[in-house]
Design an enzyme around this catalytic site. Structure first.
Site, PDB file in Angstrom:
ATOM      1  N   HIS A 195      -8.557  -4.742   0.544  1.00  0.00           N
ATOM      2  CA  HIS A 195      -7.218  -4.162   0.640  1.00  0.00           C
ATOM      3  C   HIS A 195      -6.455  -4.700   1.847  1.00  0.00           C
ATOM      4  O   HIS A 195      -5.292  -5.094   1.733  1.00  0.00           O
ATOM      5  CB  HIS A 195      -7.334  -2.639   0.742  1.00  0.00           C
ATOM      6  CG  HIS A 195      -6.015  -1.935   0.696  1.00  0.00           C
ATOM      7  ND1 HIS A 195      -5.245  -1.879  -0.434  1.00  0.00           N
ATOM      8  CD2 HIS A 195      -5.328  -1.245   1.650  1.00  0.00           C
ATOM      9  CE1 HIS A 195      -4.139  -1.183  -0.194  1.00  0.00           C
ATOM     10  NE2 HIS A 195      -4.165  -0.801   1.070  1.00  0.00           N
ATOM     11  N   ASP A 248     -10.106  -4.564  -4.340  1.00  0.00           N
ATOM     12  CA  ASP A 248      -9.448  -3.583  -3.474  1.00  0.00           C
ATOM     13  C   ASP A 248     -10.263  -2.298  -3.475  1.00  0.00           C
ATOM     14  O   ASP A 248     -10.459  -1.655  -4.508  1.00  0.00           O
ATOM     15  CB  ASP A 248      -8.026  -3.316  -3.989  1.00  0.00           C
ATOM     16  CG  ASP A 248      -7.185  -2.536  -2.999  1.00  0.00           C
ATOM     17  OD1 ASP A 248      -7.698  -1.561  -2.408  1.00  0.00           O
ATOM     18  OD2 ASP A 248      -6.003  -2.879  -2.825  1.00  0.00           O
ATOM     19  N   SER A 264       0.834  -1.197   0.000  1.00  0.00           N
ATOM     20  CA  SER A 264       0.000   0.000   0.000  1.00  0.00           C
ATOM     21  C   SER A 264       0.871   1.250   0.000  1.00  0.00           C
ATOM     22  O   SER A 264       1.619   1.475  -0.943  1.00  0.00           O
ATOM     23  CB  SER A 264      -0.966  -0.041   1.189  1.00  0.00           C
ATOM     24  OG  SER A 264      -1.958   0.946   1.070  1.00  0.00           O
TER      25      SER A 264
END
Length: 469
Positions: free
Chosen positions: A390, A358, A208
């Site tokens: 996610h 996601d 991320s």
């Protein structure tokens, strides 16, 4: 560009669940919190006069620290911090810190660079501060990602975790972050105290927000740091296209990540020369107040302060949707989107993974990035996770990530581009061996609390945050 609130909650659950089980095996007592200085007040973070003449990656200062979970429970490893010279976007010299964890019986021919997703433009949120025994835990993400680092330490890898946003905590500018990672690797490589042999092998990773730094390090390494012995890169939930990520985050439970990104891109070490005047002109009084808060608070407060709001609303800035299409803004966003230039293609084997569903970082952008790199002859393994969101995807992917790291160090990754889809959403607690089972069990606990496709957190993220922290 973003680490979701769900991931932050997941990590909090992991860390808190592990808290009791690890305490008995670690030394005590904790030191008073007042003995640890914040980066802005700590002389260690200030480079010496004349440091700009040193080569990127040069160690400027070093110290031993006691690393700790949540600032309270010491970790039984050697831990050091290195202040090193790195490079701002305009090529000028800046200095930042990397924290190095060396386990007992460490493999001396290799180490891991771990870019934690601290997602903040406040200097008090630098991971090097949060990792120290006695430090207040304003940077929740950096605090609890130590459990993931613990996996690599248990496997015998020394781990370095850099403050890749630089001394101003510039969240968002990928080129700055990528150079920060690469120069951190240079510094660790030359740190004789570790006893590393020859030209040590390195695998870099990040998820991320940490994939901003890792993806750009992979992209810039062939030109910026070609001498490094990089064996592989791992990036998950990658925010490869800044514009696409901004649109996906806007007016959601995760929109609080946008003001710190705008503030970070506008820092002097980033694109302040281009953006500062423009931002000052178009921000409303309320918008400026939010940006001011973003440079003084960490991700938890940022998410709550701009919850389900839009950067295009008139109360924030005066240009509406034209804001993102201004030529100045577009130029900066394009410079920080991956896989735009052929000569910025990773040359080391790269593992990219992303969830189809996601809800924070667009899957389509990551797929487009991979396709471009593959067209430019990169060696990429791209795994699509068809189940999960996610936060849960990083947990589910851990066995695949560890196996890729092992293969990368062994030089047995496959050549060319490989794509596969994983349908499972269950993490086997002994997937990586009995020695890692206790850590993976804690990750399974977190996975259960998040629920399928992170739906439990998406339905009431603020409530879940309040309940579990």
């Amino acid at each position: 560009m973003a680490l979701s609130l769900v991931r932050m909650v997941r990590l909090a659950l992991v860390g808190l669940a592990a808290f009791t089980s690890i305490a008995s095996a670690l030394p005590a007592p904790p030191v008073p919190r007042s003995t640890v200085l914040a980066p802005d007040a700590d002389p260690f973070y200030q480079p010496p006069a004349g440091f700009a003449s040193e080569a990127p990656g040069t160690i400027l200062s070093q110290r031993d620290i006691t690393a700790a979970f949540f600032g309270l429970i010491p970790i039984d490893v050697e831990a050091y911090q290195l202040l090193y010279r790195t490079t701002a976007v305009n090529g000028s010299a800046i200095a930042t810190v990397t924290t190095v964890f060396k386990p007992k019986n460490a493999k001396l021919d290799r180490f891991v660079s771990f870019a934690t997703a601290y997602d903040s433009s406040a200097t008090k949120c630098q991971p090097s501060y949060a990792y120290q025994l006695g430090a207040p835990q304003d940077s929740l993400i950096a605090s609890v990602e130590l459990l993931i680092i613990e996996i690599y330490l248990a496997l015998g890898y020394t781990v370095a975790s850099p403050d890749y946003e630089g001394p101003e905590a510039a969240f968002g500018p990928g080129r700055l972050a990528g150079m920060g990672v690469l120069d951190g690797i240079r510094a660790v490589k030359s740190f004789k105290t570790l006893g590393l042999t020859g030209n040590p092998m390195v695998v870099g990773m990040g998820y991320s927000g940490g994939a901003i730094a890792t993806g750009w390090a992979a992209s810039l390494q062939p030109k910026y740091a070609s001498e490094l012995n990089i064996k592989g890169w791992v990036q998950g939930g990658t925010p490869s296209n800044v514009t696409g990520t901004m649109y996906q985050l806007d007016n959601t439970a995760f929109s609080g990540l946008l003001p710190p990104a705008i503030a970070g891109l506008s820092k002097p070490s980033a694109y302040g020369a281009e953006l500062d005047t423009f931002i000052s002109k178009v921000m409303t009084a309320d918008g400026q107040k939010i940006l001011d808060s973003a440079v003084s608070e960490c991700v938890t407060e940022d998410l709550l302060a701009f919850f389900e709001r839009s950067i295009f609303e008139s109360s924030f800035q005066s240009m509406g949707e034209d804001f993102i299409f201004d030529p100045i803004v577009q130029s900066v966003l394009k410079q920080n989107s991956m896989a735009v230039n052929k000569d910025e293609t990773p040359t080391a084997p790269t593992f990219v993974y992303h969830a189809t569903n996601d809800e924070v970082i667009p899957y389509a952008d990551a797929k487009k990035m991979v396709n471009s790199w593959c067209n430019w002859d990169a060696n990429v393994k791209f795994t699509t996770y068809a189940s999960g969101g996610h936060a849960t995807t990083e947990i589910i992917a851990i066995p695949d990530v560890i196996n890729f790291v092992k293969n990368a160090f062994a030089g047995t990754t496959k050549s060319g581009c490989i794509a596969n889809t994983e349908l499972g959403s269950i993490l086997n607690p002994i997937a990586l061996g009995v020695e890692l089972e206790p850590i993976l069990v804690k990750l399974i606990d977190a996975l259960f609390n998040l629920g399928e496709q992170d739906s439990k957190v998406k339905s009431d993220p603020v409530g879940v945050l309040s309940t579990n922290l």
